[in-house]
Design an enzyme around this catalytic site. Structure first.
Site, PDB file in Angstrom:
ATOM      1  N   CYS A   1       0.836  -1.212   0.000  1.00 17.29           N
ATOM      2  CA  CYS A   1       0.000   0.000   0.000  1.00 17.29           C
ATOM      3  C   CYS A   1       0.866   1.256   0.000  1.00 17.29           C
ATOM      4  O   CYS A   1       0.539   2.263  -0.645  1.00 17.29           O
ATOM      5  CB  CYS A   1      -0.908   0.029   1.226  1.00 17.29           C
TER       6      CYS A   1
HETATM    7  C1  BEZ Z   1       0.547  -4.642   1.850  1.00 20.78           C
HETATM    8  O1  BEZ Z   1       0.020  -3.584   1.534  1.00 20.78           O
HETATM    9  O2  BEZ Z   1       1.754  -4.774   1.854  1.00 20.78           O
HETATM   10  C2  BEZ Z   1      -0.294  -5.819   2.230  1.00 20.78           C
HETATM   11  C3  BEZ Z   1      -1.512  -5.633   2.863  1.00 20.78           C
HETATM   12  C4  BEZ Z   1      -2.273  -6.741   3.216  1.00 20.78           C
HETATM   13  C5  BEZ Z   1      -1.815  -8.013   2.913  1.00 20.78           C
HETATM   14  C6  BEZ Z   1      -0.615  -8.194   2.248  1.00 20.78           C
HETATM   15  C7  BEZ Z   1       0.154  -7.087   1.907  1.00 20.78           C
END
Ligand code: BEZ
Length: 211
Positions: free
Chosen positions: A45
């Protein structure tokens, strides 16, 4: 009921990093990209939000407003912005919705309980100035989105709203487009003065008309 292309995007009120909004009023007469991310302070994200911030000028050129969403509260979003700026070199200037009770996430089908019962998946909605949903894409949590592709689709939508054309596979700005089959050759002469190539009667390629 699940949302479909052409449906009116559900309106809502929400708290964001830039204060409370009423979604339709916030969109105004522009286009909008509403996208959810699973949660704050997560690596994928972080890269996504930084990249959308970097593309701000491209969205502005197309009169598109971006708005993110996660179930975390506004204070958390605000703290995370500093990390995004530090690691990605760009700080989001667009609002991020805080949706702790999942009101907006449920309205837009962003919760996919078989994938994750607690956090949203990665959805993207492109909404036009009439508040109609024009694109919906859903990605798993472990896959960062390709926001260049979102811009590419917006280019196609804005072009094909104005001309009776469609865009072929992997089309990008400046490349030839397809004259829609409903346009006869007779009509095409007036509408596409740059001419066209007929590969098949149903497959006619013409230079992008607004270039
Ligand atoms: C991420 O944004 O890195 C992420 C969020 C939820 C699950 C896996 C990765």
């Amino acid at each position: 009921m699940s949302l479909r292309l052409g449906d009116t995007a559900p309106d809502f009120t929400a708290e964001t990093t830039q204060g409370p909004i009423k979604f339709h009023d916030w969109i105004g007469d522009q286009w909008a990209v509403l996208f959810s991310h699973p949660r704050d302070y997560t690596p994928v994200c972080t890269t996504e939000l930084g990249y959308v911030a970097r593309l701000q000028g491209e969205f502005d050129k197309r009169k598109v407003k971006c708005i993110g969403l996660s179930i975390d509260p506004v204070d958390s979003h605000k703290g995370w912005m500093a990390d995004i700026k530090e690691t990605q070199g760009h700080e989001p200037k667009f609002p991020i919705i805080a949706d702790p009770d999942r009101k907006v996430a449920n309205l837009y089908g962003m919760m996919h309980p078989a994938h994750d019962e607690v956090y949203t998946v990665r959805t993207v909605f492109v909404i036009d100035p009439k508040k109609k949903i024009r694109l919906m894409i859903t990605y798993p949590q472990t896959t960062g989105r390709n926001f260049d592709e979102i811009l590419r689709v917006i280019d196609s939508l804005q072009l094909t709203d104005g001309y009776r054309v469609a865009t072929p596979v992997n089309w990008k700005q400046g490349e030839d487009v397809i004259i829609v089959p409903a346009v006869t050759d007779e009509e095409a002469k007036a509408k596409f003065p740059k001419g066209w190539k007929t590969l098949k009667p149903y497959l006619r390629l013409t230079p992008q008309p607004n270039k």
